[in-house]
Design a protein around this motif. Sequence first.
Motif, PDB file in Angstrom:
ATOM      1  N   LEU A  59       0.849  -1.191   0.000  1.00  0.00           N
ATOM      2  CA  LEU A  59       0.000   0.000   0.000  1.00  0.00           C
ATOM      3  C   LEU A  59       0.879   1.234   0.000  1.00  0.00           C
ATOM      4  CD1 LEU A  59      -2.707  -0.824   2.720  1.00  0.00           C
ATOM      5  CD2 LEU A  59      -2.912  -1.041   0.230  1.00  0.00           C
ATOM      6  N   HIS A  60       0.366   2.277  -0.624  1.00  0.00           N
ATOM      7  CA  HIS A  60       1.066   3.558  -0.652  1.00  0.00           C
ATOM      8  C   HIS A  60       0.160   4.621  -0.048  1.00  0.00           C
ATOM      9  CE1 HIS A  60       3.945   1.660  -3.292  1.00  0.00           C
ATOM     10  NE2 HIS A  60       2.940   1.240  -4.035  1.00  0.00           N
ATOM     11  N   VAL A  61       0.747   5.523   0.723  1.00  0.00           N
ATOM     12  CA  VAL A  61      -0.011   6.663   1.235  1.00  0.00           C
ATOM     13  C   VAL A  61      -0.129   7.645   0.073  1.00  0.00           C
ATOM     14  CG1 VAL A  61      -0.060   8.558   2.887  1.00  0.00           C
ATOM     15  CG2 VAL A  61       0.839   6.326   3.584  1.00  0.00           C
ATOM     16  N   VAL A  62      -1.366   7.931  -0.332  1.00  0.00           N
ATOM     17  CA  VAL A  62      -1.567   8.832  -1.468  1.00  0.00           C
ATOM     18  C   VAL A  62      -1.977  10.229  -1.034  1.00  0.00           C
ATOM     19  CG1 VAL A  62      -2.042   7.015  -3.148  1.00  0.00           C
ATOM     20  CG2 VAL A  62      -3.930   7.998  -1.857  1.00  0.00           C
ATOM     21  N   GLU A  63      -2.473  10.349   0.196  1.00  0.00           N
ATOM     22  CA  GLU A  63      -2.775  11.677   0.722  1.00  0.00           C
ATOM     23  C   GLU A  63      -2.965  11.601   2.232  1.00  0.00           C
ATOM     24  OE1 GLU A  63      -6.525  13.524  -0.391  1.00  0.00           O
ATOM     25  OE2 GLU A  63      -7.432  11.556  -0.668  1.00  0.00           O
ATOM     26  N   GLU A  64      -2.818  12.746   2.865  1.00  0.00           N
ATOM     27  CA  GLU A  64      -3.093  12.874   4.292  1.00  0.00           C
ATOM     28  C   GLU A  64      -4.084  14.008   4.447  1.00  0.00           C
ATOM     29  OE1 GLU A  64       0.540  13.294   6.504  1.00  0.00           O
ATOM     30  OE2 GLU A  64       1.271  11.324   5.887  1.00  0.00           O
ATOM     31  N   VAL A  65      -5.167  13.751   5.160  1.00  0.00           N
ATOM     32  CA  VAL A  65      -6.219  14.746   5.327  1.00  0.00           C
ATOM     33  C   VAL A  65      -6.484  14.999   6.802  1.00  0.00           C
ATOM     34  CG1 VAL A  65      -7.514  14.606   3.163  1.00  0.00           C
ATOM     35  CG2 VAL A  65      -7.849  12.866   4.874  1.00  0.00           C
ATOM     36  N   ARG A  66      -6.808  16.256   7.113  1.00  0.00           N
ATOM     37  CA  ARG A  66      -7.158  16.629   8.483  1.00  0.00           C
ATOM     38  C   ARG A  66      -8.610  16.264   8.740  1.00  0.00           C
ATOM     39  NH1 ARG A  66      -3.288  17.705  11.645  1.00  0.00           N
ATOM     40  NH2 ARG A  66      -1.567  18.844  10.757  1.00  0.00           N
ATOM     41  N   ARG A  68     -11.169  16.197  12.070  1.00  0.00           N
ATOM     42  CA  ARG A  68     -11.402  16.506  13.488  1.00  0.00           C
ATOM     43  C   ARG A  68     -10.115  16.689  14.275  1.00  0.00           C
ATOM     44  NH1 ARG A  68     -15.155  11.694  14.619  1.00  0.00           N
ATOM     45  NH2 ARG A  68     -14.749  11.240  12.472  1.00  0.00           N
ATOM     46  N   GLY A  69      -9.219  17.480  13.755  1.00  0.00           N
ATOM     47  CA  GLY A  69      -7.979  17.787  14.448  1.00  0.00           C
ATOM     48  C   GLY A  69      -6.884  16.756  14.282  1.00  0.00           C
ATOM     49  N   GLY A  70      -7.203  15.621  13.712  1.00  0.00           N
ATOM     50  CA  GLY A  70      -6.205  14.581  13.491  1.00  0.00           C
ATOM     51  C   GLY A  70      -5.793  14.511  12.030  1.00  0.00           C
ATOM     52  N   LEU A  71      -4.819  13.709  11.772  1.00  0.00           N
ATOM     53  CA  LEU A  71      -4.324  13.530  10.412  1.00  0.00           C
ATOM     54  C   LEU A  71      -4.611  12.085   9.993  1.00  0.00           C
ATOM     55  CD1 LEU A  71      -2.795  15.139   8.239  1.00  0.00           C
ATOM     56  CD2 LEU A  71      -0.692  14.184   9.145  1.00  0.00           C
ATOM     57  N   ALA A  72      -5.423  11.927   8.961  1.00  0.00           N
ATOM     58  CA  ALA A  72      -5.766  10.585   8.472  1.00  0.00           C
ATOM     59  C   ALA A  72      -5.024  10.330   7.163  1.00  0.00           C
ATOM     60  CB  ALA A  72      -7.269  10.467   8.256  1.00  0.00           C
ATOM     61  N   LYS A  73      -4.391   9.162   7.086  1.00  0.00           N
ATOM     62  CA  LYS A  73      -3.711   8.768   5.857  1.00  0.00           C
ATOM     63  C   LYS A  73      -4.687   8.000   4.991  1.00  0.00           C
ATOM     64  CE  LYS A  73       0.762   8.298   8.082  1.00  0.00           C
ATOM     65  NZ  LYS A  73       1.825   7.376   8.487  1.00  0.00           N
ATOM     66  N   ARG A  74      -4.658   8.286   3.701  1.00  0.00           N
ATOM     67  CA  ARG A  74      -5.443   7.502   2.746  1.00  0.00           C
ATOM     68  C   ARG A  74      -4.469   6.644   1.955  1.00  0.00           C
ATOM     69  NH1 ARG A  74      -9.631  11.802   1.567  1.00  0.00           N
ATOM     70  NH2 ARG A  74     -11.362  11.081   2.847  1.00  0.00           N
ATOM     71  N   TYR A  75      -4.773   5.361   1.906  1.00  0.00           N
ATOM     72  CA  TYR A  75      -3.910   4.372   1.259  1.00  0.00           C
ATOM     73  C   TYR A  75      -4.527   3.903  -0.052  1.00  0.00           C
ATOM     74  CZ  TYR A  75      -1.774   3.904   5.892  1.00  0.00           C
ATOM     75  OH  TYR A  75      -1.154   4.138   7.090  1.00  0.00           O
ATOM     76  N   ARG A  76      -3.642   3.465  -0.960  1.00  0.00           N
ATOM     77  CA  ARG A  76      -4.076   2.896  -2.239  1.00  0.00           C
ATOM     78  C   ARG A  76      -3.189   1.694  -2.540  1.00  0.00           C
ATOM     79  NH1 ARG A  76      -7.524   5.040  -6.786  1.00  0.00           N
ATOM     80  NH2 ARG A  76      -7.445   3.225  -8.128  1.00  0.00           N
ATOM     81  N   HIS A  77      -3.753   0.696  -3.191  1.00  0.00           N
ATOM     82  CA  HIS A  77      -3.010  -0.511  -3.552  1.00  0.00           C
ATOM     83  C   HIS A  77      -2.684  -0.511  -5.034  1.00  0.00           C
ATOM     84  CE1 HIS A  77      -1.744  -4.605  -4.010  1.00  0.00           C
ATOM     85  NE2 HIS A  77      -2.802  -4.958  -4.703  1.00  0.00           N
ATOM     86  N   ASP A  78      -1.428  -0.773  -5.340  1.00  0.00           N
ATOM     87  CA  ASP A  78      -0.995  -0.989  -6.715  1.00  0.00           C
ATOM     88  C   ASP A  78      -0.872  -2.493  -6.891  1.00  0.00           C
ATOM     89  OD1 ASP A  78       0.231  -1.253  -9.170  1.00  0.00           O
ATOM     90  OD2 ASP A  78       2.104  -0.302  -8.564  1.00  0.00           O
TER      91      ASP A  78
END
Length: 172
Positions: A59-66, A68-78
Motif C-alpha cells: 500500500l502507498h499513502v496517497v494523501e493525508e487529510v485533516r 477533526r484535528g487529526g491527520l488521516a492517511k489515505r492508502y491505495r493498492h498498486d
Amino acid sequence: MPESPGLDELRVLAHPVRLRILSLLTGAAMSAAEAARELGETQANVSYHLRRLHEAGLLHVVEEVRIRGGLAKRYRHDPESGSRFMSTDPREGQLLLATMAEELKRRSEFRVQGKGGLTADAEMWVDRETWAKALAHAHELSELLHRAAKPPRTRGTIPVSTTVAMFEMRRP
C-alpha cells in the motif's frame, strides 16, 4: 530476479482481511475509518492491517487529510506491487492459496445466481505454448479488472469476485 520473500514476509498476504483491504484499495484510496466502514470491521483492526500492508510495500499513502484535528492517511493498492511475493517455497505458496480459498468461500455467499459468471477448475496436461498463452490471458484479465476498479457503490458498477490461481505442477 528478485529475492524470494521469507515466510514471515509472505504472511502479510495470508490473512483474509488483508486480501479484502487490498481488493478494496485497488479501486479507491481510503483511510482506516473509511475502509473499516466498508468492510464491517473495527477501525483499530483495519488500521493494524493497513500498517502491516504498508510496511510490506503493498500500500502507498496517497494523501493525508485533516479530520477533526487529526491527520488521516489515505492508502491505495498498486496490484503490481504483489509480484515480488512470488516464492519457490511450497509452504509459502500453500499459505497464500489457503487464504485465497477461504476468501473465495466468503465471497461465494454473495454470489448472484443466474447472472452469468464463470466457474472453472482443471488439473490437466497441456503443451508449454498453450500454458504460456493461458498465463498471458490470465494476466491480461487481471490487469483489465484492476485498471477498471472503482470505489465501492460507484453508480453504474456491480460488485464482482475474481480468484485466479494458475501454477505448473510437478510430475507425479
